[in-house]
Structures are given as C-alpha cells and as structure tokens.
Design a protein around this motif. Structure first.
Motif, PDB file in Angstrom:
ATOM      1  N   ILE A 116       0.531  -0.565  -0.210  1.00  0.00           N
ATOM      2  CA  ILE A 116      -0.150   0.143  -0.141  1.00  0.00           C
ATOM      3  C   ILE A 116       1.242   1.234   0.456  1.00  0.00           C
ATOM      4  O   ILE A 116       0.478   2.104  -0.738  1.00  0.00           O
ATOM      5  CB  ILE A 116      -1.039  -0.312   1.187  1.00  0.00           C
ATOM      6  N   LEU A 117       1.582   0.912   1.236  1.00  0.00           N
ATOM      7  CA  LEU A 117       2.767   2.097   0.922  1.00  0.00           C
ATOM      8  C   LEU A 117       3.621   2.543  -0.372  1.00  0.00           C
ATOM      9  O   LEU A 117       3.844   3.604  -0.886  1.00  0.00           O
ATOM     10  CB  LEU A 117       3.762   2.399   2.070  1.00  0.00           C
ATOM     11  N   GLY A 118       3.874   1.856  -0.863  1.00  0.00           N
ATOM     12  CA  GLY A 118       4.672   1.586  -2.297  1.00  0.00           C
ATOM     13  C   GLY A 118       3.420   2.519  -3.310  1.00  0.00           C
ATOM     14  O   GLY A 118       3.990   3.001  -4.058  1.00  0.00           O
ATOM     15  N   VAL A 119       2.615   1.623  -3.151  1.00  0.00           N
ATOM     16  CA  VAL A 119       1.625   2.653  -4.271  1.00  0.00           C
ATOM     17  C   VAL A 119       1.167   3.863  -4.215  1.00  0.00           C
ATOM     18  O   VAL A 119       1.815   4.710  -5.729  1.00  0.00           O
ATOM     19  CB  VAL A 119       0.285   1.671  -4.280  1.00  0.00           C
ATOM     20  N   VAL A 120       1.137   4.517  -3.168  1.00  0.00           N
ATOM     21  CA  VAL A 120       1.284   5.840  -2.602  1.00  0.00           C
ATOM     22  C   VAL A 120       2.523   6.401  -3.221  1.00  0.00           C
ATOM     23  O   VAL A 120       2.206   7.056  -3.610  1.00  0.00           O
ATOM     24  CB  VAL A 120       0.605   6.547  -1.239  1.00  0.00           C
ATOM     25  N   LEU A 121       3.413   6.049  -3.126  1.00  0.00           N
ATOM     26  CA  LEU A 121       4.651   6.426  -3.304  1.00  0.00           C
ATOM     27  C   LEU A 121       4.793   6.176  -4.714  1.00  0.00           C
ATOM     28  O   LEU A 121       5.209   7.427  -5.404  1.00  0.00           O
ATOM     29  CB  LEU A 121       5.794   5.814  -2.785  1.00  0.00           C
ATOM     30  N   LEU A 122       4.730   5.304  -5.730  1.00  0.00           N
ATOM     31  CA  LEU A 122       4.966   5.381  -6.688  1.00  0.00           C
ATOM     32  C   LEU A 122       3.678   5.920  -7.472  1.00  0.00           C
ATOM     33  O   LEU A 122       4.404   7.196  -8.896  1.00  0.00           O
ATOM     34  CB  LEU A 122       3.981   3.799  -7.574  1.00  0.00           C
ATOM     35  N   ASN A 123       2.521   6.328  -7.180  1.00  0.00           N
ATOM     36  CA  ASN A 123       1.356   7.077  -8.084  1.00  0.00           C
ATOM     37  C   ASN A 123       1.747   8.780  -7.417  1.00  0.00           C
ATOM     38  O   ASN A 123       1.385   9.381  -8.760  1.00  0.00           O
ATOM     39  CB  ASN A 123      -0.079   6.756  -6.816  1.00  0.00           C
ATOM     40  N   ALA A 124       2.416   9.168  -6.323  1.00  0.00           N
ATOM     41  CA  ALA A 124       2.639  10.647  -6.201  1.00  0.00           C
ATOM     42  C   ALA A 124       4.041  10.629  -6.728  1.00  0.00           C
ATOM     43  O   ALA A 124       3.782  11.875  -7.288  1.00  0.00           O
ATOM     44  CB  ALA A 124       3.144  11.153  -4.847  1.00  0.00           C
ATOM     45  N   ALA A 125       4.793   9.725  -6.818  1.00  0.00           N
ATOM     46  CA  ALA A 125       6.033  10.460  -8.498  1.00  0.00           C
ATOM     47  C   ALA A 125       5.455   9.722  -9.400  1.00  0.00           C
ATOM     48  O   ALA A 125       5.837  11.287 -10.553  1.00  0.00           O
ATOM     49  CB  ALA A 125       7.050   9.247  -8.493  1.00  0.00           C
ATOM     50  N   ILE A 126       4.165   9.727  -9.885  1.00  0.00           N
ATOM     51  CA  ILE A 126       3.841   9.554 -11.736  1.00  0.00           C
ATOM     52  C   ILE A 126       3.285  10.933 -11.606  1.00  0.00           C
ATOM     53  O   ILE A 126       3.256  11.632 -12.007  1.00  0.00           O
ATOM     54  CB  ILE A 126       2.374   8.701 -11.362  1.00  0.00           C
ATOM     55  N   GLY A 127       2.129  10.887 -10.337  1.00  0.00           N
ATOM     56  CA  GLY A 127       1.936  12.534 -10.732  1.00  0.00           C
ATOM     57  C   GLY A 127       2.366  13.713 -10.926  1.00  0.00           C
ATOM     58  O   GLY A 127       2.507  14.573 -11.150  1.00  0.00           O
TER      59      GLY A 127
END
Length: 947
Positions: A116-127
């Motif tokens: 879950i934390l990884g998805v948040v970090l990856l999504n933030a990086a993409i955004g």
C-alpha cells in the motif's frame, strides 16, 4: 508611495531590481521634454547599442517576477495530501500496526502494508512528474505568443520583445498597444489610456506630453504604466522603470500571492473523491462488522476489511486526470490554439454560440485594394498581399486620393529581411508585412502601385497634428504643413465622411456636392460593398491653424473618392463552419464593417445560406431594450451584427448568456477586452491581435483562423469525453473486485477471493497505464455531430453510472463464477481451504487474471460512447494496446514466476484457464457492442452530451 519618480542615479544592482529613479533627483513628471531626455541619459533618437547593453546588465530584463510557485519539494509533498493518498497512507499505517499486534506475525500483512505504501509513493511520483511536465509545457506554450513593442534605438524604429526594454529607451505607442513599462510621455497626440489594471477606473483617461506639477506618480497625466493599454491616439515615451520596479510590478507581486481558484472540473473530482473515500470506509467497516461475529480472528478480519477499502480507491485517478488535461492542451497547441486556463478546456466542450469577428478570423487579414473610385470612374488594381507589385489602371486621377489616404495613416510597410549578401529579395517574393493597421497597409501598397512615393510626400507635407480613429465617429484625421499652408486629410467610413463633405473632386475639378452627386457616391459605395469589399472614403480641406479643433478640421470637406479592398476568406473556414453547424453551434458574425460587405463574406464561408438573413446594425441595437435584444437573439436564424461598437459586442455577449448560451467570442483589439473577459471563452488573435486582447482572453489563436476555433471545440469535447472514459474504466473494475469478496462473505467461504496485495497489483498494473492511454484517445469521428453538452451535466451522470454498473457487473459475474466454479470443482469443503491450498491459490489467481484480462477488453469497449470500436479501428490507439499487454504480461509473471508467486500467493494457470478468461473478456466487449448498436438505432434523445 513616493510623491514622484526620480531620475537615474548611479549604483550597483542589489537583490531587488533597481528602479530608475532610486535617488533623490527631480521627479520625472515635472521635467520638460528636453529635461526628461537629459535626466534619463537618452535622446529623441533613443539609446545606442552600447548603452542598452550596459543598462541591461544593471537593471536586468523587463519582466515581472514569476508567480509565487511552490518549491519542488512542496509540489512533491502536495501529492500526498490528495484524499485518496491520505486514505491509503492511513491504511498502510494501520496495517503496519496490525502486523505488529499479530501473534504469530503474518508476513502477508507486512507485505500488504509495504505494498500500500509503495503504491502511494509510486502514484505520487507519477503525479509529480506529469504535473511538472504539464507546467513546463504550459510555460513553453505561453512563450509562443510574443509580447513585442516598438522602440527607437540609434534613431531607427525597431520592433523588439518587451523584455528587452531598458530604462531610457524611447518607445512608440499607438491605439491598441499594451504599455510595456512605466514611461514618461514626450510626444503625445490625443492619447487616452485605460488604467483599470492599476486604479480600477474603468473610463479611459487623457494623457499629455507636457510637464505637470509634482504629485504621486500614478496621478501624473504625462506618465503611462506597465499593464495598462492605449485606447486612442499615438505617442512617444521614455522608459523610466522596468520589470518589478514598475507600479504594476508592485501590484503583481501582491496578486501573485493569492491562492489559485479551482476549476469546476477540479471541484467535481474533489467531491467525487470524498464520496468514494467515504463509501470505501463505510463498506470496509460494514464487512468488518459482518465477519467479526463469525469467529474470524480480529486482526485478520480487519486486514480483510482493509483490502475491501483498498479495492474501492482508484489510486491513479489524480495523475490520470492531470495528464488527460495536459494532453488536451498540447493537442490544441498543435492545432494553433493556446489554452491559458484548464477551465477553458472544459468549457469548450459545451460552447453553443460563437460570436466571431470577420477580419483575420474568417479572412486572411491581408487587405488588398482591388478598386479605386475617383471622379465617377472605377480603376482596377492588380496584385495581392502587401508586396508593392501590381498597378492601378489609369492611375493619374487616383493619385490625390491615394496620396491623402497614405498620409492619413500610421502603418508602415516592412520589406522582407535581407539575405546573406545584404540584398532584399525581389518585391514579388513573400515576406512583406505591415507594421500597424492592415487596412492602412493596403492603402500604402495601393499608393505605391499608383506611383506615389509616400516618403517624399511625408517630407513635403510634415504631419503636425492627428485626430485618431475612434469607433464612435469612424474617422481619422491628420493635419499637415505643406508649401501652400496647412491641410487636413481625413479617411474613414463612407457614410460618416460623406455627411461631413460639401464638395467633391470630380474628374480633377472641385465641385459642390449636390444631391445627385451625393447619390452617385452612395451608389458607388454600395456597389463596391456588394462585391464583399471593404470601402473607405478619403477627403481633405485647407485650414488656417496647425492645431484646429477636431470638429473644425472635419467639416466642409472635399471628397476625393472611394477605395474598395478585399480581405479574401481563409480557404479552411468553410469546412470549419460546416463542422460547427453539425455540432449544433450557432455562429453570429459581429463586425464593424458595412452590412453588404459582411453578408458577402458570410455567404462565401457558409455562415449565411438563407436568402434573407437578419442583418442588424449598431444603430438598431441602440434602439432595442434588453427584452427586445433577448427576443432578437433567441431566434435561432442566421444573424449578422454590423457597424457595431465594442459596447454593442459586450451587450450582445451578456444577452446571449442571459438566454442560457455558452458563448465564445473572438477579438483582436484593445476595445474587445471587455467582451473577451466576460465571455465564457474569450478567443484572442495571436498573430494580429493586441497584447491587451491576448491578456484578456483564455485562448489565443496562434494563426488567427476560425478553423482553429472549430478544431479546439472538437478537442475540448474529446478531452471531456476522455475523462469520462477513464472514469468508467477505473470504477467499473472496482465492482469486479468487490462483488467476489461480498459473495464469499455471504456464502460463508472463510477466505477472500482476492487479496489486498492482488488488488494493488491490479490498480498498478492494469489501471494507471491504460487510463493514461485513454486520456490520449483521439476524438471520436462523430464528436462534432452531437449537440453541445449541457452545462449542468456532471461527470458522474446517469449515463456514466449506468455504464460503470453495466461493465463492472459483467466483469463481477465472470470472475465470481470462475472463482466458485474452481472451488466447487475441487470437491473440497469450505472448511478445508487454507491459504496454502493449491486449488485456492489457483482460484484467486484466476480472479486476479480475470479482472486484468477483462479490463483489457473493457479499455477497448469504453473508447467510444456510441460508435463501434471496430469502426474506429482496434489499432488506432497503440498506446492503449501496449498498456493492456503490459498488464497481461505482468499478470502472467505473477502467475508463473516463483518470487512473485510467493509474494501474491498465486499459482500457474494453464492454457484452458487463459482461454476461459479471454472468453469472458470477449463476452464483455460483445455485450458493450450490442448496447452501442441499440443506442445508435433507438430514437435520438434531444439532450446534449449523453454518453
């Protein structure tokens, strides 16, 4: 505020840009013209190149400080404040806590927390990456619209980018120009300036070149300021402050600190995020409450409920939304439409009326004189464009007329740039352009074709006074000192000028303008206008004074003749008009030209097709009250508004909006700024428009063509449609993730059909990339064959929710059936299943793979609203196919690679399993094609914007 602006003083440039006038010298507004030049270290010829270089080093560029943009780290942190991100961060933290409280600890719980934390970090990086790229793109696109000014340097008049100005430069200002810096006027002719940007005063104020008493600089009647615009007149002015040291720079810094307002689209998405997050929390809590009484361990039950919540959160939505809008902006820029606000992208899709001017938008803005009428005889003029190549038939009788029209002009012909050998191309080569009004440029070209050397004429008849053109009297006059005394030359609208004439030059002889001759002139003017020509008249008279009163100068004139010029329609406009008609968009021509001229052009481009369109002049508009105007505009027939003023244009826009229309307005002049600002979509001309118009508009046409408006509407509609497509795509599979979990819960199955880690893999592997590709979907073929969408329509309309339930329901039924079919086929009772049971691992693998495969077909299905996807071509969006194949390849890796099997608790699938899943996906696509076929063949709804 200081009481004056002092003159240039020595000193090094500090942290703040140094203002000209940082010392204690006399205020520049109190000095006579000669004193101004001396105090600013310049001259009437302007600065030398060496002085410009030195001052640029000292004062820096003439630019306002950039708006207070947050640092990169703040932008990155901002990605974690999105509501979806906050929910997932809390979920990750709670899952970490659950892992710590478990006894014995389950490594799967830790994997879920990390995932879950990884998805948040990856999504933030993409955004963050996409928003940063979009912002850089917007800045580069803004730079495509140059802000230029005219300046004297070394005695030569040059056109330069406004940022190149330095204190001491001498700039040339004319009506319609934006003032590029704070300046002291040194030579002013009937100058009026709109200071609304600085003082809030809406009325134009007069300006003079004479010294005034010491006072606050904003009150000085001989100063003009950056951010204001010249409404009338012409002037020369010396720059005394640039960039951030200007009065406008001071206000700009305060305005830049204000928070940016969200667009309606952003507010809709924020509302949707709150509702989705609330629903996810509520459903997760409900399932937790249902499973606790069954005897399931408390921590495991909580982790289960957490997985349900994660299944309902579309993690990639914020990044996908911003990227889709950025793609739309880039596409519009490639079609020569620069969108300055994302709100415009949204509003374009619902435009119902376009109020378009004629010159430059429907036509090529290359006025060419084709007929000269003098003394009752018409003289043809050959040649096109601004190159002085061609001739006037029998030019003798036309020379006085063209000489007067040329002298009563402020435009200049600019030859093509010299080649490497220092020679200019031949006159018939492309590259000639007009600096100033294009109509006046056409007069200069015609005079040259008649053999009139205007350089010699200007030397022999020096201009001493000017009464600039204004939209009320529709005339321009200049006073010249000749060898025979002072003479006034006047040009303007034939009706206005004819009313001021008492004599006529008839075949070389001055005669009284009798009723018969007046009728002949009127008939000649109408005959030229009926050919689609713009008609101007010219007249003159001797005067005794070098500065006569305007009403004195413009009476008892001698008419010299008429000039008919043609601005040919752009070849691409007719197709664009047809496209707007099919799209249900009404086109209203709003022009200052003669009704006959306007109707001729309107017929050529297809705006007018009926025998008798409604042609309404500004005089008629003045006679109508608001109710009468509403009635006129409510009639959906063809309408031409001619001889209208900027006030009329503003009133028409307001009335159309009062009638519920979404109005786009085109404009190029400073006088168009109020209508451009008040319209739903203000569209300014980028090539020929004034700086004021470009600043007031939310969209700038870099090629000035009406066809670009139609293209932008088409792209605007597709952007909104694409947003709805990826919303359907993102939310429909959430149903497929939730329904199996609910079914297992109420069927009493002890385990979940899909784990939270698997859900996150789906959201990451088969959600974000295809959704981004859907955001780049090209417009559907029939997007301009639909009526405009209602302004009240929401993103999550009944149609959108219906498609989400329809497509999500098919996916949910398929994966639920696959799961329980595999479980029941094993013959193992529910109580015999554990996480390590191979049949259970195969079953949850099939659920995950089923969602991924069906999402691939779902992405194809949502590409169109009504058209068959096979009609637009399965291969027409290769990025979507690549994204879908990536998701399936990732799913295959999760199924077959041992490290990923251990992480996701999956098992390998055989060919038969994949075939069954592909069959369910194909069934989804077939069902959606049947639904679209039914939509295409049912009676069409009258409501616009239905999906």
């Amino acid at each position: 505020m200081s009481t004056g602006t002092s003159v240039l003083t020595p000193g090094d440039r500090g942290r703040e840009p140094t203002a000209l006038g940082s010392g204690g010298g006399p205020a520049v507004q109190t000095l006579p013209t000669g004193g101004v030049f001396a105090a600013l270290g310049t001259s009437p010829r302007g600065l030398t190149a060496a002085e410009v270089a030195a001052r640029r080093d000292r004062f820096g560029p003439n630019e306002l400080p950039r708006a207070g943009r947050r640092g990169l780290w703040r932008d990155l942190v901002g990605q974690f404040t999105d509501l979806f991100a906050v929910v997932l961060l809390v979920a990750s933290a709670v899952t970490f806590l659950a892992y710590a409280l478990q006894e014995p600890r389950d490594v799967g719980t830790l994997q879920l927390a990390v995932a879950i934390l990884g998805v948040v970090l990856l999504n933030a990086a993409i955004g963050f990456a996409q928003e940063y790229s979009a912002e850089r793109t917007a800045e580069s696109l803004q730079a495509m619209v140059p802000h230029t000014c005219r300046v004297l340097r070394d005695g030569e008049r040059q056109e330069l980018p406004a940022p190149d100005l330095v204190p001491g430069d001498v700039v040339v200002l004319e009506a319609g120009d934006a003032v590029p810096a704070d300046c002291r006027l040194v030579d002013a002719h009937e100058v009026s300036v709109n200071n609304a940007a600085l003082t809030g005063e809406s009325d134009a104020v007069g300006r003079t070149g004479e010294p005034v008493a010491s006072s606050p600089v904003l009150e000085a009647r001989n100063c003009v300021f950056m951010g204001t615009d010249v409404v009338a007149g012409s002037a020369k002015a010396a720059v005394f402050a640039t960039g951030a040291t200007t009065e406008f720079g001071r206000i700009y810094r305060l305005a830049a600190a204000a928070p940016r307002q969200k667009t309606p689209l952003q507010r809709q998405v924020a509302l949707m995020a709150r509702r989705v997050a609330g629903a996810a929390l509520a459903i997760g809590a409900a399932l937790f409450a249902v499973r606790v009484p069954t005897g399931q361990p408390l921590v495991e039950t909580f982790v289960f409920a957490l997985g349900v919540m994660v299944a309902l959160v579309p993690e990639g939505l914020p990044a996908t939304l911003s990227v889709s809008l950025a793609i739309g902006v880039r596409r519009m820029a490639r079609r020569h439409a620069l969108v300055k606000q994302l709100l415009a992208v949204e509003a374009l899709g619902s435009t119902t009326v376009v109020c378009t001017d004629k010159t430059g938008t429907l036509t090529q803005a290359e006025m060419t004189v084709v007929q000269v009428w003098a003394g009752g005889v018409s003289h043809a003029v050959s040649g096109v464009g601004y190159a002085p190549v061609g001739e006037v038939a029998d030019p003798g009788p036309t020379r006085d007329l063209l000489r007067a029209a040329g002298l009563c002009s402020n435009a200049r012909l600019v030859p093509p740039p010299a080649n490497a050998g220092g020679h200019h191309p031949q006159p018939d080569h492309a590259g000639w352009r007009v600096l100033g009004d294009t109509t006046e440029g056409a007069l200069l070209v015609a005079a040259a074709k008649a053999g009139v050397d205007l350089s010699d004429e200007e030397a022999a008849a020096q201009r001493v006074a000017e009464y600039p053109f204004d939209s009320d009297r529709k005339l321009m006059s200049t006073v010249h000192k000749t060898s025979d005394g002072y003479r006034v030359y006047v040009k303007g609208a034939p009706q206005e000028l004819l009313a001021r004439c008492t004599a006529i030059d008839w075949r070389g002889v001055r005669q009284p303008l009798t009723g018969e001759l007046r009728a002949a002139v009127t008939a000649a003017s109408d005959q030229l206008a009926s050919q689609g020509l713009r008609v101007l008249a010219a007249a003159s008279r001797p005067v005794d004074d070098s500065h006569p009163a305007q009403h004195e100068a413009e009476r008892e004139l001698t008419l010299l003749g008429l000039v008919g010029m043609l601005d040919p329609p752009r070849p691409e406009v007719s197709d664009a008009v047809d496209a707007c008609r099919r799209a249900g968009i009404r086109i209203v021509m709003v022009t200052g030209d003669h009704p006959l001229t306007a109707e001729a052009v309107a017929r050529r481009v297809g705006i007018v097709r009926q025998p008798a369109p409604a042609v309404v002049t500004g005089t008629r508009l003045d006679e109508l009250d608001d109710a009468g105007l509403d009635t006129l505009l409510a009639d959906s027939g063809e309408l031409l508004l001619c001889r209208v003023s900027p006030e009329h244009k503003m009133r028409v826009v307001t009335a159309l909006q009062r009638c519920g229309e979404v109005v786009a307005v085109t404009g190029d002049g400073a006088n168009d700024a109020p209508a451009l600002k008040h319209a739903d979509i203000g569209v300014a001309m980028g090539a020929s428009g004034t700086d004021v118009a470009r600043e007031a508009a939310v969209m700038v046409l870099l090629d000035d063509s009406f066809a670009s408006i139609a293209a932008a509407v088409r792209l605007g509609r597709s952007v909104y449609q694409n947003i709805r497509k990826f919303l359907i795509y993102l939310f429909s599979h959430n149903i497929a993730e939730l329904v199996p979990i609910l079914a297992a819960t109420f069927a009493g199955f002890p385990l979940v059909p899909i784990t939270a880690v698997q859900i996150l893999a789906i959201d990451l592997g088969s959600d974000v990339l295809p959704a981004l590709a859907l955001g780049a979907e090209p417009p559907e073929p029939d997007v301009m064959d639909r009526p405009p969408r209602s302004r009240r329509e929401r993103l999550f309309s009944t149609t959108v929710m219906g498609r989400i339930v329809f497509l999500g329901g098919i996916q949910a039924l398929g994966v639920t059936a696959v799961f329980f079919w595999h479980i029941h086929a094993s013959g193992i009772p529910y109580s015999g299943f554990t996480d390590d049971t191979i049949v259970y691992r195969e079953a949850i693998t099939m659920v995950q793979a089923g969602i991924v495969v069906s999402q691939f077909f779902n992405a194809l299905a949502v590409r169109t609203d009504r058209q068959s996807v096979f009609r637009i071509g399965l291969l027409s969006n290769p990025w979507l196919l690549a994204a879908g194949c990536f998701g399936i390849a990732l799913m295959a890796a999760i199924s077959y690679l041992p490290p990923l099997q251990a992480l996701f608790n999956t098992a390998p699938l055989d060919a038969a399993d994949w075939a069954v899943l592909a069959g369910f996906g194909a069934l989804l696509l077939a069902a959606e094609e049947i639904r679209k076929w039914w939509l295409r063949h049912r009676p069409r709804s009258s409501t616009g914007g239905a999906g």
